[in-house]
Design an enzyme around this catalytic site. Structure first.
Site, PDB file in Angstrom:
ATOM      1  N   ASP A 135     -10.647  -4.184 -16.766  1.00  0.00           N
ATOM      2  CA  ASP A 135     -11.995  -4.455 -17.268  1.00  0.00           C
ATOM      3  C   ASP A 135     -12.271  -3.551 -18.461  1.00  0.00           C
ATOM      4  O   ASP A 135     -12.883  -2.521 -18.315  1.00  0.00           O
ATOM      5  CB  ASP A 135     -12.998  -4.226 -16.136  1.00  0.00           C
ATOM      6  CG  ASP A 135     -14.408  -4.667 -16.486  1.00  0.00           C
ATOM      7  OD1 ASP A 135     -14.592  -5.367 -17.485  1.00  0.00           O
ATOM      8  OD2 ASP A 135     -15.340  -4.298 -15.733  1.00  0.00           O
ATOM      9  N   HIS A 157     -15.081  -1.462 -11.991  1.00  0.00           N
ATOM     10  CA  HIS A 157     -16.092  -0.424 -12.272  1.00  0.00           C
ATOM     11  C   HIS A 157     -15.863   0.867 -11.492  1.00  0.00           C
ATOM     12  O   HIS A 157     -16.772   1.684 -11.391  1.00  0.00           O
ATOM     13  CB  HIS A 157     -17.514  -0.920 -11.987  1.00  0.00           C
ATOM     14  CG  HIS A 157     -17.979  -2.001 -12.927  1.00  0.00           C
ATOM     15  ND1 HIS A 157     -19.271  -2.487 -12.913  1.00  0.00           N
ATOM     16  CD2 HIS A 157     -17.341  -2.702 -13.888  1.00  0.00           C
ATOM     17  CE1 HIS A 157     -19.387  -3.428 -13.840  1.00  0.00           C
ATOM     18  NE2 HIS A 157     -18.233  -3.590 -14.433  1.00  0.00           N
ATOM     19  N   GLU A 188     -20.103  -4.239 -23.840  1.00  0.00           N
ATOM     20  CA  GLU A 188     -20.380  -5.313 -22.884  1.00  0.00           C
ATOM     21  C   GLU A 188     -20.996  -4.765 -21.619  1.00  0.00           C
ATOM     22  O   GLU A 188     -21.954  -5.310 -21.083  1.00  0.00           O
ATOM     23  CB  GLU A 188     -19.088  -6.076 -22.547  1.00  0.00           C
ATOM     24  CG  GLU A 188     -19.314  -7.352 -21.736  1.00  0.00           C
ATOM     25  CD  GLU A 188     -19.284  -7.145 -20.225  1.00  0.00           C
ATOM     26  OE1 GLU A 188     -19.636  -8.082 -19.490  1.00  0.00           O
ATOM     27  OE2 GLU A 188     -18.932  -6.032 -19.767  1.00  0.00           O
ATOM     28  N   GLU A 189     -20.443  -3.648 -21.133  1.00  0.00           N
ATOM     29  CA  GLU A 189     -20.849  -3.141 -19.814  1.00  0.00           C
ATOM     30  C   GLU A 189     -22.328  -2.801 -19.719  1.00  0.00           C
ATOM     31  O   GLU A 189     -22.958  -3.085 -18.708  1.00  0.00           O
ATOM     32  CB  GLU A 189     -19.982  -1.934 -19.412  1.00  0.00           C
ATOM     33  CG  GLU A 189     -18.508  -2.262 -19.198  1.00  0.00           C
ATOM     34  CD  GLU A 189     -18.253  -3.213 -18.018  1.00  0.00           C
ATOM     35  OE1 GLU A 189     -19.221  -3.650 -17.365  1.00  0.00           O
ATOM     36  OE2 GLU A 189     -17.081  -3.523 -17.769  1.00  0.00           O
ATOM     37  N   HIS A 235     -13.847  -7.606 -23.991  1.00  0.00           N
ATOM     38  CA  HIS A 235     -14.616  -6.457 -24.465  1.00  0.00           C
ATOM     39  C   HIS A 235     -13.787  -5.181 -24.506  1.00  0.00           C
ATOM     40  O   HIS A 235     -12.954  -4.928 -23.636  1.00  0.00           O
ATOM     41  CB  HIS A 235     -15.915  -6.266 -23.695  1.00  0.00           C
ATOM     42  CG  HIS A 235     -15.781  -5.925 -22.241  1.00  0.00           C
ATOM     43  ND1 HIS A 235     -15.632  -4.638 -21.806  1.00  0.00           N
ATOM     44  CD2 HIS A 235     -15.791  -6.705 -21.137  1.00  0.00           C
ATOM     45  CE1 HIS A 235     -15.573  -4.641 -20.484  1.00  0.00           C
ATOM     46  NE2 HIS A 235     -15.655  -5.878 -20.042  1.00  0.00           N
ATOM     47  N   ASP A 253     -12.373 -11.882 -19.127  1.00  0.00           N
ATOM     48  CA  ASP A 253     -13.006 -10.659 -18.643  1.00  0.00           C
ATOM     49  C   ASP A 253     -13.079 -10.661 -17.126  1.00  0.00           C
ATOM     50  O   ASP A 253     -14.125 -10.432 -16.532  1.00  0.00           O
ATOM     51  CB  ASP A 253     -14.403 -10.489 -19.253  1.00  0.00           C
ATOM     52  CG  ASP A 253     -15.057  -9.167 -18.855  1.00  0.00           C
ATOM     53  OD1 ASP A 253     -14.337  -8.266 -18.395  1.00  0.00           O
ATOM     54  OD2 ASP A 253     -16.293  -9.059 -18.990  1.00  0.00           O
TER      55      ASP A 253
END
Lengths: 467, 467
Positions: free
Chosen positions: B295, B425, B328-329, B283, B354
């Protein structure tokens, strides 16, 4: 490899080792079993230092010099030291300017818009809430900035890089700390709009490392900040693309005069009030970005714990004075105030713990020359803790330096600094970075030092009662 | 130990090993030397993946879904994939709600005033700039919150703790991610003022881990944030003192509908346009706190690099389609949009990267049952990269799941996730966390997979010219 060849090589490459004979060794030194027992008990069981470190960082948190938070820390300190049974617990106040930070941000405006993590350095000028916008000019060292013509810097935001690496003795902090200490003044005098530096640190986290700087030589304050190390590396990558890089920088801060700090003093009274005293301490204040666990809650904790363990063991001949200095971070103001008030008293030793709580790996002292027998006793008693002597050491500590300069003999116990600059002055200086086992080793080392230098510990009322 | 005794013990404790005979092993599988050469070249020399990861994180930085930054990332992606020689490079846009964060802070008001590091979770409600103030109520799990009477929660700020530990397969994220995923909804329905959770992470830095959550079951949005792990532990220590703990929480955010995201698609055209295609992707969007290196810049980079290496080697029978999914997130919106448009096409395989860029340590695929001979070829060719087969694996990937659900066969290459949740994240998801050698191992693994599943690579015009 055949044995004779190996032996020949050893002789060739390590002559000092090969030529040492037991007939040339210094006389053996026996360790006093009572001192060994105090040392080993601290190593196994000390809880005092953890409780102080945990308590101060939890119940007060950050305690920036001359703020309400530092005042709460002094109140906490007086309560705790009194509860631990120390005598003569009191605060010696002094006044100083207070500097505090407000909103802070750094943003690349072009060519690749993005936010970077920034924190103002101590006594930074303020951008005001609207911030300032300028082109970045890169320097790989303070000297490169010094060599640059003013025209290369005027109206721009200076960025200074460096290559600090972890070192056990922390020695990189002197050389690579220059961008923080001298950079802002040099940038200001050359007409820079502002300055950001690569954080003086050895980690790779998005946490800027603050620290003090002054505007000297008549330089006007300009906004001065530190980018986190990943953000500094990001800025360098962006600069390497070759386009002009424009940053919007907001560092709001304020400074006012006449605020109050203070040193917290506590004693274990000696049997001979006239004997030169043992002075040990650390600093109570911290930077404002974190709870100051390694800098320096653990330091004040180690020293109070060691003194308390002597108190628990009986009455030393010499008074042990524990000082939790105020306002070390903005420039050692507590140490200067202490020396002004007490520097000319008679000291048997002065020591400080202000380099985290990882294990002590070596020590040095003026006693190696002035009192070799006592130094030899220290060497022998500290060796089982893995601590070696260092014949080339110096007095080490912002807080005790002014007192040492007035003549107090010094001892330095060097903590392993390999991890120290990962967290130093950053938001990451929190309790989880303290290893309880290594903290106890520090307490064991200082307990040993105090016991050896105490002039002898005799049973006090408590110990007599216990029999 | 004597040899006969050792042999007896081995038989007793490891019967499966002891009873394995070479006559019962499956037939040996030879690795095609051309495929081995492609694999080994990627492992040694790949630069494509690093350049994409470095370029995207540097020249775009954070790229939160449906923001201008994600749009810049799509532009960057189209330019880069076109320049690399991919065919049919285009964006397939879709609309979605956009959520963005504003000012954020958390402060203990009493008993021990101090600031904590906080970040809002995706789709958090907003406190407004004035913030909210409430008493903290502690729960050690989501289930503890669910079991609590509403009266224990009403008007308070819920805090949920957990005990996530690092795991190579990242499996703790499912169970311990529940405070983030379900906590806000449960807290809202019980009447909580707001919720803060211990970050879903495995580090000890002052960097909160954000992530998506939804308010389901008719729950009204409330402010929902994550405290960094050191700050969560600090809050727990403060709570353990037994006094009521009051927090002032500011989480400013806004949400608006009808914003645009999109998937970026690029292809290596196959010799047979009608053959089922190879779908690989990652992503393009990231969370807004960092540049999203692990990420998922590295994921899109790995897949494009592997496809490019096949392109460099010649023309595959099957088309390789690389998709850099958008959004995506916030809940896999790009994957859903892709499946809606393309899910019913014919696929030979679907795969996704991912989970960072640490080495692939095992893999699994539906082919183990549907095409054992091809699976055996994969096992043999991946083994020299240290990759083992996993017979119990599942399709793994938010982006490809909707397409797999429509029938596409899947393959999963599992990266080592031991370090992944240290940075996931959080502000710490930056380029310095990428190990170039492990990144190349990922490219080598996917190059191998694509080569084996390509239907055969024949020389294209470039390769013919080269002879």
């Amino acid at each position: 490899m055949k044995a004779p060849l190996l032996a020949a090589l050893l002789l060739a490459t390590a002559p000092a080792l090969a030529q040492t004979s037991i007939t040339t060794l210094p006389p053996p030194v026996a360790v006093d079993p009572k001192i060994a027992a105090l040392r080993d008990a601290a190593l196994e069981n000390d809880q005092y230092a953890w409780d102080i470190t945990e308590g101060l960082t939890t119940e007060v948190g950050q305690r920036l010099a001359a703020t309400d938070a530092e005042a709460r820390a002094r109140d906490w300190a007086v309560r705790r030291l009194t509860a631990m049974g120390f005598a003569n617990v009191h605060v010696e106040p002094f006044t100083m300017p207070v500097w505090t930070r407000g909103a802070e941000s750094a943003e690349i405006v072009s060519p690749f818009p993005q936010k970077l993590a920034v924190a103002a350095l101590g006594y930074s000028g303020s951008t005001g809430p609207a911030g300032v916008t300028g082109e970045i000019v890169y320097f790989d060292s303070v000297d490169a900035l010094r060599l640059a013509p003013d025209s290369a810097v005027q109206g721009k935001i200076v960025f200074i890089d460096h290559r600090m690496m972890p070192a056990q003795d922390g020695s990189g902090y002197g050389q690579f700390g220059a961008p923080r200490r001298q950079g802002p003044t040099i940038a200001s005098k050359k007409g820079a709009l502002a300055i950001v530096i690569r954080s003086i640190g050895t980690d790779h986290h998005r946490n800027p490392h603050t620290g003090v700087q002054y505007f000297t030589d008549g330089a006007s304050p300009i906004p001065a900040g530190a980018l986190s190390i990943p953000d500094s590396e990001q800025l360098i990558r962006i600069l390497k693309r070759g386009q002009p890089v424009v940053m919007h920088l907001t560092l709001v801060s304020q400074r006012s005069e006449g605020a109050q700090s203070g040193n917290v003093i506590a004693e274990v009274p000696g049997r001979d009030p006239k004997a030169p005293i043992l002075l040990v301490g650390g600093h109570l204040d911290s930077w404002d970005l974190a709870t100051g666990a390694i800098d320096d809650a653990s330091g004040v904790a180690i020293m109070a714990a060691a003194a308390k363990r002597i108190m628990d063991a009986g009455r030393p001949l010499r008074t042990i004075r524990v000082v939790w200095f105020g306002a070390e971070e903005p420039g050692g103001l507590g140490g200067k105030a202490y020396a002004a008030a007490h520097g000319k008293e008679s000291y048997a030793i002065a020591g400080e713990s202000d380099f985290g709580a990882d294990r002590v790996w070596r020590f040095s002292s003026q006693l190696s020359k002035s009192d070799p027998a006592t130094f030899a006793a220290l060497v022998a008693a500290l060796a089982p803790l893995g601590i070696t002597k260092n014949d080339k050491g110096d007095a080490d500590g912002t807080d005790i330096d002014p007192t040492v300069e007035l003549g107090a003999p010094w001892i330095s116990l060097n903590q392993d600094g390999t991890r120290y600059f990962d967290w130093h002055h950053s938001p990451d200086d929190t309790l989880d970075k303290i290893d309880p086992a290594q903290l106890r080793q520090n307490v064991a080392a200082w307990t040993t030092v105090l016991a050896i230098l105490s002039g002898g510990i005799e049973p006090g009322p408590k110990q007599q009662k216990r029999r």
